[in-house]
Design a protein around this motif. Structure first.
Motif, PDB file in Angstrom:
ATOM      1  N   GLU A 154     -11.510  30.662  22.545  1.00 13.35           N
ATOM      2  CA  GLU A 154     -11.816  31.815  23.389  1.00 13.35           C
ATOM      3  C   GLU A 154     -12.279  31.396  24.774  1.00 13.35           C
ATOM      4  O   GLU A 154     -13.265  31.897  25.319  1.00 13.35           O
ATOM      5  CB  GLU A 154     -12.870  32.706  22.723  1.00 13.35           C
ATOM      6  CG  GLU A 154     -12.385  33.309  21.404  1.00 13.35           C
ATOM      7  CD  GLU A 154     -13.425  34.215  20.766  1.00 13.35           C
ATOM      8  OE1 GLU A 154     -14.561  34.272  21.296  1.00 13.35           O
ATOM      9  OE2 GLU A 154     -13.096  34.862  19.760  1.00 13.35           O
ATOM     10  N   GLY A 155     -11.546  30.412  25.346  1.00 11.59           N
ATOM     11  CA  GLY A 155     -11.840  29.972  26.707  1.00 11.59           C
ATOM     12  C   GLY A 155     -12.964  28.979  26.826  1.00 11.59           C
ATOM     13  O   GLY A 155     -13.272  28.510  27.928  1.00 11.59           O
ATOM     14  N   ARG A 156     -13.613  28.626  25.725  1.00 12.31           N
ATOM     15  CA  ARG A 156     -14.714  27.674  25.749  1.00 12.31           C
ATOM     16  C   ARG A 156     -14.254  26.345  25.166  1.00 12.31           C
ATOM     17  O   ARG A 156     -13.626  26.299  24.106  1.00 12.31           O
ATOM     18  CB  ARG A 156     -15.911  28.197  24.958  1.00 12.31           C
ATOM     19  CG  ARG A 156     -16.570  29.429  25.569  1.00 12.31           C
ATOM     20  CD  ARG A 156     -17.756  29.863  24.740  1.00 12.31           C
ATOM     21  NE  ARG A 156     -18.723  28.777  24.594  1.00 12.31           N
ATOM     22  CZ  ARG A 156     -19.732  28.795  23.715  1.00 12.31           C
ATOM     23  NH1 ARG A 156     -19.869  29.843  22.897  1.00 12.31           N
ATOM     24  NH2 ARG A 156     -20.576  27.795  23.640  1.00 12.31           N
ATOM     25  N   LEU A 190     -10.381  24.297  22.092  1.00 11.89           N
ATOM     26  CA  LEU A 190     -10.533  25.371  23.062  1.00 11.89           C
ATOM     27  C   LEU A 190     -10.551  26.682  22.288  1.00 11.89           C
ATOM     28  O   LEU A 190      -9.540  27.092  21.726  1.00 11.89           O
ATOM     29  CB  LEU A 190      -9.382  25.351  24.068  1.00 11.89           C
ATOM     30  CG  LEU A 190      -9.490  26.309  25.253  1.00 11.89           C
ATOM     31  CD1 LEU A 190     -10.659  25.913  26.144  1.00 11.89           C
ATOM     32  CD2 LEU A 190      -8.196  26.305  26.065  1.00 11.89           C
ATOM     33  N   ILE A 201     -14.897  22.878  23.376  1.00 16.86           N
ATOM     34  CA  ILE A 201     -15.844  22.355  22.394  1.00 16.86           C
ATOM     35  C   ILE A 201     -15.481  20.907  22.093  1.00 16.86           C
ATOM     36  O   ILE A 201     -14.302  20.573  21.920  1.00 16.86           O
ATOM     37  CB  ILE A 201     -15.816  23.194  21.103  1.00 16.86           C
ATOM     38  CG1 ILE A 201     -16.192  24.647  21.418  1.00 16.86           C
ATOM     39  CG2 ILE A 201     -16.759  22.626  20.060  1.00 16.86           C
ATOM     40  CD1 ILE A 201     -16.071  25.569  20.240  1.00 16.86           C
ATOM     41  N   THR A 241     -14.160  28.802  32.701  1.00 16.74           N
ATOM     42  CA  THR A 241     -15.355  28.579  31.886  1.00 16.74           C
ATOM     43  C   THR A 241     -15.476  27.141  31.394  1.00 16.74           C
ATOM     44  O   THR A 241     -16.474  26.798  30.761  1.00 16.74           O
ATOM     45  CB  THR A 241     -15.343  29.523  30.675  1.00 16.74           C
ATOM     46  OG1 THR A 241     -14.128  29.302  29.933  1.00 16.74           O
ATOM     47  CG2 THR A 241     -15.399  30.969  31.115  1.00 16.74           C
ATOM     48  N   VAL A 242     -14.488  26.331  31.656  1.00 16.17           N
ATOM     49  CA  VAL A 242     -14.490  24.962  31.142  1.00 16.17           C
ATOM     50  C   VAL A 242     -15.242  24.048  32.104  1.00 16.17           C
ATOM     51  O   VAL A 242     -15.007  24.063  33.315  1.00 16.17           O
ATOM     52  CB  VAL A 242     -13.045  24.460  30.946  1.00 16.17           C
ATOM     53  CG1 VAL A 242     -13.044  22.993  30.560  1.00 16.17           C
ATOM     54  CG2 VAL A 242     -12.350  25.279  29.871  1.00 16.17           C
ATOM     55  N   ASP A 243     -16.148  23.249  31.554  1.00 13.64           N
ATOM     56  CA  ASP A 243     -16.926  22.303  32.345  1.00 13.64           C
ATOM     57  C   ASP A 243     -16.027  21.148  32.801  1.00 13.64           C
ATOM     58  O   ASP A 243     -15.446  20.448  31.964  1.00 13.64           O
ATOM     59  CB  ASP A 243     -18.083  21.759  31.500  1.00 13.64           C
ATOM     60  CG  ASP A 243     -19.024  20.871  32.314  1.00 13.64           C
ATOM     61  OD1 ASP A 243     -18.687  20.556  33.464  1.00 13.64           O
ATOM     62  OD2 ASP A 243     -20.090  20.512  31.783  1.00 13.64           O
TER      63      ASP A 243
END
Length: 556
Positions: free
Chosen positions: A486-488, A484, A490, A397-399
């Protein structure tokens, strides 16, 4: 000089040099310009796979001193003494096979002496001897040298020789003093010279590793590496410590001005193989070898991104391996924040103390009384900087663009604050602790203040005394680069926004209040309607439906 002067030959000797690398170029130039032996014929014949290198040498010293051969075979046939200084064992063997083939095809009848000055594995000397001894009147001398290019410039190299005695005598008086200052004779066993060279290089490489680890430990402890280097000069005033220590402290890692890291890795591999063959463990050399590989790998990554300062690294850059393992920038010591161990310990304590205010134990489901279990608290961990990108890429999920941007922001140590759960007030408290842990930078001085400071320093200047340059202690920089959750991933701005949110319990209470508000408001409206008559009428209808027989009436 361990040899007496050789007899005067019946004819002038023609010298050839093959391999014009960092060392070979200087030694060939010294033979052309410093050697005034009456039995040596000029010009010196040279060959290099990259012809431009040979042309540069010819232009530097003049065509009367340097002649360029078109092939290694031409060099072998035309010259009486052929020197070689080549990159690695494979290249050395390839050239000697060409020499041997050319001399056999030409049915050579002249005396030939081949002098290999490369750093090779000892067993290769035996293979070269088999090639050369198959040619009539040809002899092999192994003659590796000790000394950096700066030492070669002043013809102060130490030459180590093994092989045929007469050939060694002939060659030794050509090399000293034109190329070196001293010759060490190791007898007729050709393998002894490259073995001795590897042992000497193990001393150098071990010294580099000790310096690298000590400098890194100093920087991690809040002490400048330059101060440790000054101590080294006082208690161990040796050229190897002083020269290579200076390179490490000032990040002087240009491989074109020293010993290239590829050569260092090749030599360290030879040393480790030799130690294995004779059952002699050398753990310090094992670590140095790994640090060399780490430095080369990090440099290759920087070069691929266009961030490398040098095209080729010097082997003193092994300090980058020690730095990276300690969480520091490998090649730029100016990026080391000097965040010392005591300050790091204090920062952990401050984070724990601040987090306790927002980490009350959760109530137990089995009882209304609070749980006696200790609350989980955030932890601060310093990790390897190179692990950041690799770790974040594990999350689908990480850009990738955000990962790339974060990786470019990391300079020096990388620390990770791990929280047991998302607690915005606790996060906000931690951010305040981090912000207050670093002193603010000093205010920028005005031109008038700078001029006044300069006048004050010159007023105290005493003629004849060298002014000691004061280096300002670096102020550590602590910067939040992202989170990071929950998998996102920021960004830093997003982290600040998250820290402003209320707690999960507060959000739940607000949600319950929001959901119950319409019902309470409807009851209030109905109760207030027509002074309560509507409510009483509805109550009457209710009773009639329940079968009590009463007729609903409108209350007066």
């Amino acid at each position: 000089m361990p040899f007496s002067r050789p007899q005067t030959p019946h004819k002038e000797l023609k010298l050839g040099y093959c391999g014009l690398g960092a060392m070979g170029y200087i030694m060939a130039r010294n033979l052309a310009t410093r050697l005034s032996h009456p039995t040596v014929q000029h010009p010196i014949v040279v060959y290099n796979r990259t012809r431009a290198r040979a042309e540069k040498l010819a232009k530097e010293v003049g065509e009367s001193e340097i002649k360029i051969a078109n092939s290694p075979e031409e060099l072998a046939i035309e010259c009486d003494i052929i020197f070689t200084n080549l990159a690695d064992d494979e290249v050395v063997k390839m050239f000697f096979e060409k020499f041997a083939s050319a001399l056999k095809d030409s049915q050579n009848t002249k005396n030939k002496i081949f002098v290999d000055m490369s750093t090779v594995y000892p067993s290769l000397a035996g293979e070269l001897d088999n090639l050369i001894s198959s040619i009539p009147h040809a002899h092999l001398v192994m003659a590796p040298v000790f000394g950096a290019p700066t030492v070669a410039e002043t013809a102060q190299l130490i030459v180590v020789m093994a092989g045929d005695y007469r050939s060694k005598k002939e060659v030794a008086h050509l090399l000293v003093p034109a190329v070196g200052r001293k010759v060490i004779d190791l007898g007729g066993n050709l393998e002894k010279a490259p073995t001795f060279k590897l042992i000497g290089n193990s001393l150098l490489l071990g010294s580099l590793e000790v310096l690298a680890e000590s400098f890194t430990l100093a920087e991690k402890s809040g002490i400048q590496a330059s101060q440790v280097q000054n101590l080294v000069k006082d208690i161990m005033p040796a050229p190897v410590f002083e020269n290579y220590g200076n390179k490490m402290v000032h990040d002087l890692f240009d491989g074109t001005k020293g010993f290239a890291i590829d050569g260092g890795i090749k030599d360290s591999a030879h040393i480790r193989k030799l130690a294995t063959d004779v059952n002699c463990p050398m753990p310090a050399l094992d670590v140095a070898h790994q640090h060399l590989i780490t430095a080369r790998a990090v440099h290759a990554s920087k070069r691929a991104r266009g961030h490398a300062v040098h095209e080729t690294l010097d082997w003193s850059s092994l300090v980058a391996g020690a730095r990276v393992a300690a969480g520091l920038d490998g090649f730029d010591s100016n990026k080391h924040t000097n965040f010392s161990v005591p300050r790091l310990i204090q920062l952990r304590k401050d984070i724990t103390a601040a987090a306790l205010n927002h980490a009350a134990p959760a109530p137990s489901l089995a009882t209304s009384s609070p749980s006696t279990k200790e609350p989980e608290l955030p932890t601060l961990t310093v990790i390897n900087t190179q692990m950041l990108g690799a770790t974040l890429r594990e999350f689908d999920t990480v850009d990738p663009e955000i990962v790339k941007g974060l990786a470019e922001m990391v300079h020096g140590c990388l620390a990770v604050v791990t929280m047991p759960n998302l607690n915005p007030p606790q996060l906000n408290t931690i951010l305040r602790v981090l912000a207050s842990s670093v002193p603010p930078p000093p205010p920028v001085k005005t031109p008038e203040q700078l001029a006044q400071q300069l006048r004050a320093s010159t007023d105290n200047d005493i003629p004849g005394r060298r002014v000691k340059r004061q280096r300002a202690a670096p102020i550590p920089e602590l910067k939040v680069i992202g989170a990071l959750i929950e998998g996102r991933l920021i960004t830093a701005e997003g982290v600040k926004d998250v820290a402003k949110l209320p707690t999960l319990d507060t959000l739940r209470a607000q949600l319950v209040g929001l959901l119950s508000a319409p019902g309470a408001q409807l009851a209030a409206v109905l109760n207030e309607a027509s002074g309560g008559r509507l409510a009483r009428t509805l109550e009457g209808f209710k009773k009639s439906l329940e079968g009590d027989g009463s007729k609903p009436t409108d209350a007066p």
